[in-house]
Design an enzyme around this catalytic site. Structure first.
Site, PDB file in Angstrom:
ATOM      1  CE  LYS A  53      -3.777  -2.462   2.162  1.00  0.00           C
ATOM      2  NZ  LYS A  53      -4.486  -2.847   3.387  1.00  0.00           N
ATOM      3  CD  GLN A  97      -3.358  -4.519   6.520  1.00  0.00           C
ATOM      4  OE1 GLN A  97      -3.316  -3.537   5.779  1.00  0.00           O
ATOM      5  NE2 GLN A  97      -3.903  -5.649   6.149  1.00  0.00           N
ATOM      6  CG  ASP A 120      -9.934  -0.455   4.423  1.00  0.00           C
ATOM      7  OD1 ASP A 120      -9.604  -0.575   3.224  1.00  0.00           O
ATOM      8  OD2 ASP A 120      -9.249  -0.887   5.365  1.00  0.00           O
TER       9      ASP A 120
END
Ligand code: NAD
Length: 284
Positions: A53, A97, A120
């Site tokens: 990422k 994460q 997200d």
């Protein structure tokens, strides 16, 4: 023989588009989009994802920083950081994460993120907006799948889409996006009766169960479009999906490989979501 859906090259194209828009935002408003990533522990999978990422951010000109913690970090410490990041204009997106160690309350940490920075797309308010079709930040993997279908001009309207897997991350939000695109959707899970019979009816099949080889090649309807979301590591270290690729490839019209299908799209969509969040926060 199916045409391969090349997620790697579509993802590259999208990252180029994002890069151009990042440059435009910078030229017009002197704003550089920023992504904060919170990483807890040293799980090799999570560390690799975060590294990928970070690299994608570098590629497209998004400023990013990873906040790393050992696995014994306290809930309070993370809450304080999230609160600071919510108020820090340098970061337009905040990503935690997953998975977090069991000692932490993941849902409560996710819910502490400002919904406008939830790149997200996992917060209840963003999911709720997806349900009623309002503008929001949408989850990256389903968004990546919809983008692949669009770019390969797969007819979705009126198609019977069968999804195997009902997770909050993939199956459920994808079902909502496909419904919005006028597909007829069947969502399957571990308690589904006659999975083969349902998969055989699919014009578009999405396998997102995380079970290697779950979907047999002979279940695929002739000419169906097969999207394999599964990422399974075999004992020899090879990555495979949930679909028996060699057999399915002979019957499908389009198919995604693993790796190189949905995976790269997820990160590309994260870049796009971070850009979109930055644009919205700039206009605010
Ligand atoms: P999850 O474990 O949260 O959910 C799996 C779902 O599959 C569940 O709803 C379960 O009911 C269903 N399922 C499991 N076994 C089944 C079976 N035998 N028959 C029918 N249904 C079954 O997983 P997830 O987070 O949704 O991820 C699914 C897979 O997709 C994993 O392999 C994961 O690594 C992968 N994934 C890939 C990406 C990507 O970017 N390519 C992103 C997210 C997840």
């Amino acid at each position: 023989m199916a045409q391969i859906i090349d997620g790697k090259s579509v993802a590259l194209q999208i990252k180029l588009e994002v890069k151009e828009q990042v440059e435009r935002l910078k030229a017009k408003y002197s704003v550089i989009p920023g992504l904060a990533v919170i990483l807890v522990g040293d799980d090799i999978g999570s560390v690799t994802y975060v590294r990928n990422k970070q690299k994608a951010c570098d590629d497209v000109g998004i400023h990013s920083r990873t906040f790393s913690f050992s696995s014994d970090v306290g809930q309070k410490e993370l809450e304080i950081l999230i609160n600071e990041l919510n108020h820090n204009a340098q970061y337009n997106g905040i990503l935690i994460q997953m998975p977090l160690p069991r000692s932490l309350d993941s849902r409560s940490l996710l819910n502490a993120v400002d919904p406008e920075k939830d790149v997200d797309g996992l917060l209840p308010s963003n999911v709720g907006r997806l349900v009623i079709g309002e503008e929001a930040l949408y989850p990256c993997t389903p968004l990546g799948i919809m983008t692949l279908l669009q770019r390969y001009e797969v007819p979705v309207s009126g198609a019977h889409a069968v999804i195997v897997g009902r997770s909050n991350l993939v199956g459920k939000p994808l079902a909502l996006m496909l419904i919005a695109a006028n597909a007829t959707v069947t969502l399957c899970h571990t308690k589904t009766r006659d999975l083969p019979g349902i998969v055989r009816q699919a014009d578009i099949l999405v396998a997102a169960a995380g079970r290697p080889g779950l979907v047999r090649g002979d279940w695929i309807k002739q000419g169906a479009v097969v999207i394999d979301v599964g990422i399974n590591r075999s004992p020899n270290g090879k990555l495979t999906g949930d679909v028996e690729f060699e057999q399915a490839e002979k019957r499908a019209s389009f198919i995604t490989p693993v790796p190189g299908g949905v995976g790269p799209m997820t990160i590309a969509m994260l870049m796009r979501n971070t850009l979109v969040a930055a644009e919205r926060q700039t206009r605010r």
